[in-house]
Design a protein around this motif. Sequence first.
Motif, PDB file in Angstrom:
ATOM      1  N   ARG A  19     -39.672  72.425  24.454  1.00  0.00           N
ATOM      2  CA  ARG A  19     -39.540  73.315  25.373  1.00  0.00           C
ATOM      3  C   ARG A  19     -39.827  74.747  25.437  1.00  0.00           C
ATOM      4  N   ALA A  20     -40.001  75.144  24.213  1.00  0.00           N
ATOM      5  CA  ALA A  20     -40.486  76.528  23.812  1.00  0.00           C
ATOM      6  C   ALA A  20     -41.646  76.767  24.299  1.00  0.00           C
ATOM      7  N   PRO A  21     -41.804  77.960  25.092  1.00  0.00           N
ATOM      8  CA  PRO A  21     -43.227  78.347  25.563  1.00  0.00           C
ATOM      9  C   PRO A  21     -44.278  78.396  24.198  1.00  0.00           C
ATOM     10  N   GLY A  22     -45.483  77.697  24.543  1.00  0.00           N
ATOM     11  CA  GLY A  22     -46.425  77.620  23.483  1.00  0.00           C
ATOM     12  C   GLY A  22     -46.899  78.671  22.785  1.00  0.00           C
ATOM     13  N   ARG A  23     -47.076  79.913  23.565  1.00  0.00           N
ATOM     14  CA  ARG A  23     -47.462  81.177  23.194  1.00  0.00           C
ATOM     15  C   ARG A  23     -46.475  81.800  22.121  1.00  0.00           C
ATOM     16  N   ILE A  24     -45.345  81.357  21.937  1.00  0.00           N
ATOM     17  CA  ILE A  24     -44.517  82.110  21.203  1.00  0.00           C
ATOM     18  C   ILE A  24     -44.789  81.822  19.792  1.00  0.00           C
ATOM     19  N   TRP A  25     -45.251  80.565  19.414  1.00  0.00           N
ATOM     20  CA  TRP A  25     -45.622  80.205  18.123  1.00  0.00           C
ATOM     21  C   TRP A  25     -46.661  81.088  17.232  1.00  0.00           C
ATOM     22  N   PRO A  26     -47.809  81.277  18.153  1.00  0.00           N
ATOM     23  CA  PRO A  26     -48.806  82.017  17.424  1.00  0.00           C
ATOM     24  C   PRO A  26     -48.399  83.397  17.119  1.00  0.00           C
ATOM     25  N   ALA A  27     -47.860  84.089  17.969  1.00  0.00           N
ATOM     26  CA  ALA A  27     -47.101  85.258  17.909  1.00  0.00           C
ATOM     27  C   ALA A  27     -46.055  85.726  16.641  1.00  0.00           C
ATOM     28  N   LEU A  28     -45.122  84.346  16.479  1.00  0.00           N
ATOM     29  CA  LEU A  28     -44.249  84.330  15.268  1.00  0.00           C
ATOM     30  C   LEU A  28     -45.064  84.453  14.024  1.00  0.00           C
ATOM     31  N   ALA A  29     -45.995  83.419  13.993  1.00  0.00           N
ATOM     32  CA  ALA A  29     -46.683  82.980  12.720  1.00  0.00           C
ATOM     33  C   ALA A  29     -47.571  84.347  12.275  1.00  0.00           C
ATOM     34  N   GLU A  30     -48.243  84.911  13.366  1.00  0.00           N
ATOM     35  CA  GLU A  30     -49.032  86.117  13.075  1.00  0.00           C
ATOM     36  C   GLU A  30     -48.156  87.087  12.451  1.00  0.00           C
ATOM     37  N   ALA A  31     -47.222  87.729  12.878  1.00  0.00           N
ATOM     38  CA  ALA A  31     -46.028  88.563  12.658  1.00  0.00           C
ATOM     39  C   ALA A  31     -45.595  88.162  11.404  1.00  0.00           C
ATOM     40  N   ALA A  32     -45.138  87.033  11.066  1.00  0.00           N
ATOM     41  CA  ALA A  32     -44.529  86.620   9.808  1.00  0.00           C
ATOM     42  C   ALA A  32     -45.585  86.793   8.558  1.00  0.00           C
ATOM     43  N   THR A  33     -46.849  86.383   8.881  1.00  0.00           N
ATOM     44  CA  THR A  33     -47.731  86.590   7.886  1.00  0.00           C
ATOM     45  C   THR A  33     -48.138  88.060   7.348  1.00  0.00           C
ATOM     46  N   LEU A  34     -48.161  88.819   8.581  1.00  0.00           N
ATOM     47  CA  LEU A  34     -48.368  90.144   8.246  1.00  0.00           C
ATOM     48  C   LEU A  34     -47.302  90.876   7.445  1.00  0.00           C
ATOM     49  N   GLY A  35     -46.203  90.497   7.831  1.00  0.00           N
ATOM     50  CA  GLY A  35     -45.187  90.900   7.414  1.00  0.00           C
ATOM     51  C   GLY A  35     -44.897  90.735   5.584  1.00  0.00           C
ATOM     52  N   ALA A  36     -45.350  89.232   5.303  1.00  0.00           N
ATOM     53  CA  ALA A  36     -45.615  88.959   4.201  1.00  0.00           C
ATOM     54  C   ALA A  36     -46.585  89.530   3.288  1.00  0.00           C
ATOM     55  N   LEU A  37     -47.844  89.883   3.886  1.00  0.00           N
ATOM     56  CA  LEU A  37     -48.884  90.437   3.276  1.00  0.00           C
ATOM     57  C   LEU A  37     -48.766  91.882   2.768  1.00  0.00           C
ATOM     58  N   PHE A  38     -47.906  92.500   3.611  1.00  0.00           N
ATOM     59  CA  PHE A  38     -47.806  93.943   3.384  1.00  0.00           C
ATOM     60  C   PHE A  38     -46.262  94.184   2.861  1.00  0.00           C
ATOM     61  N   GLY A  39     -45.451  93.299   2.825  1.00  0.00           N
ATOM     62  CA  GLY A  39     -44.089  93.350   2.202  1.00  0.00           C
ATOM     63  C   GLY A  39     -43.353  94.225   3.203  1.00  0.00           C
ATOM     64  N   THR A  40     -43.552  94.301   4.399  1.00  0.00           N
ATOM     65  CA  THR A  40     -42.704  95.103   5.505  1.00  0.00           C
ATOM     66  C   THR A  40     -43.116  94.769   6.774  1.00  0.00           C
ATOM     67  N   PRO A  41     -41.798  94.709   7.626  1.00  0.00           N
ATOM     68  CA  PRO A  41     -42.269  94.106   9.022  1.00  0.00           C
ATOM     69  C   PRO A  41     -42.777  95.302   9.923  1.00  0.00           C
ATOM     70  N   VAL A  42     -43.006  96.368   9.496  1.00  0.00           N
ATOM     71  CA  VAL A  42     -43.460  97.722  10.027  1.00  0.00           C
ATOM     72  C   VAL A  42     -44.911  97.384  10.464  1.00  0.00           C
ATOM     73  N   ALA A  43     -45.680  96.772   9.543  1.00  0.00           N
ATOM     74  CA  ALA A  43     -47.099  96.516   9.685  1.00  0.00           C
ATOM     75  C   ALA A  43     -47.232  95.518  10.976  1.00  0.00           C
ATOM     76  N   ALA A  44     -46.348  94.400  10.862  1.00  0.00           N
ATOM     77  CA  ALA A  44     -46.391  93.345  12.051  1.00  0.00           C
ATOM     78  C   ALA A  44     -46.154  94.078  13.108  1.00  0.00           C
ATOM     79  N   ALA A  45     -45.137  94.747  13.341  1.00  0.00           N
ATOM     80  CA  ALA A  45     -44.798  95.669  14.715  1.00  0.00           C
ATOM     81  C   ALA A  45     -45.939  96.346  14.965  1.00  0.00           C
ATOM     82  N   LEU A  46     -46.387  97.062  14.273  1.00  0.00           N
ATOM     83  CA  LEU A  46     -47.504  97.998  14.792  1.00  0.00           C
ATOM     84  C   LEU A  46     -48.756  97.070  15.354  1.00  0.00           C
ATOM     85  N   VAL A  47     -49.125  96.189  14.642  1.00  0.00           N
ATOM     86  CA  VAL A  47     -50.054  95.285  15.350  1.00  0.00           C
ATOM     87  C   VAL A  47     -49.848  94.713  16.516  1.00  0.00           C
TER      88      VAL A  47
END
Length: 428
Positions: free
Chosen positions: A153-181
């Motif tokens: 039942r979750a909106p389909g568009r939420i999953w790509p946003a979560l995955a992109e943010a999570a990967t960016l956070g892991a890549l740069f070691g901080t959630p700030v990069a993901a928040a900015l993007v």
Amino acid sequence: MVQDSARQAPSVTPATPARALLPSILPALAVGVICSLLLVGVEVAAEQLEDVLWQNLPDALGIGRYSVAWMFVMLVSTGIAVGLVVWKVPGHAGPDPATLGLDAPVLPPVVLPGLVLATALMLAGGPSLGPENPIIAVNVGLAVWLGGKAIPRAPGRIWPALAEAATLGALFGTPVAAALVISEVLARQETRGLLWDNLFAPLTAAAAGSLTASLVDHPSFDLDLPPFGQPGWSDLLASAVVACVGALLGMCAVRALPYVHSAFKRLRHPMLMLPAGGVVLGALAAVGGHLTLFKGLDEIAELAHDPDGWSAGEFAVMTVVKLAALVVAASCGFRGGRIFPAVFVGTALGLCAHALVPGVHPSVGVSAGVLGVLLAITRQGWISLFVAAVLVISPGILALLCVASLPAWLLVTGRPQMQLRTDGTSVR
């Protein structure tokens, strides 16, 4: 009178109630941890394979680890190995990598194993690309597939946003990069609600991803350059000039991409395109040396460890060779991203500026060079500023970069991007 007052009253964006945000926390945490572990797993596996290919094997054969002959052998062999994956593995390792950016499409599950394998082989073999684009695509595909099964039942568009943010956070070691993007993406879209309401779930995923990566892999971007104090007028001028030169260099790569891509496309088959790319990359490595291989993160640390260890000419050669290697690797079909090699290009350019003009502080040159190149390559202002600033931990640098970004942005905005459409033309 009442109607006039109503018309003059400021519009207030309604906030999302907490009870609507709370259910997103657990899915975001799960996505963050899984995406981070997949990224770290691929990078660790690639590092282990890299040690075998570039240390154990040449040592056993009595060949120099980074001799010209061995670099040729390894890069051509990597082209053959990745070509086999693209040719024979189901899904063909996804779409043409030159058409992909950080905003990944949702790929079907059958594509993902081949894309992971092609990325790991590329990272270990030495082509000048990073893991970001393909790993984001893999994580988006996994998140949509598994998330759709777990919470239909979750909106389909939420999953790509979560995955992109999570990967960016892991890549740069901080959630700030993901928040900015993500904030940059939201600014281009018509979204409802407050910015932080829209960022809540992706930022949760990014925090989980960055914490997981930090606990498991301990990523660090600080180059430990000579400390930089209070900026002066000469520093402001230097940062603006170096950033503009970096932007112009990056635009040369952007302009060259469709032509180089078209040349490799004429070969028509991955078993011709990728080995041919390996041959060209081997020739470039022979000119630029082994530091111009791989994604470039470990290599920039080696450059920054001794900013005065190379001449201006040597830094210039590494800058041009790495930029050319980035264009070739992105054009011939290797699966990878462009941010990390672009950081190497900007670092080498900044140290070249320091070698040419000793009055240019290494920290100023490196951060400004990275900023300019990334603005041209990614066309994302926030991520360019963030990466340039995080390489040099100094409050004074940030003010310089904000000013230097303005003329550099004028050089790149409205011009072709380093991403192609399916017909081979540049995205604008």
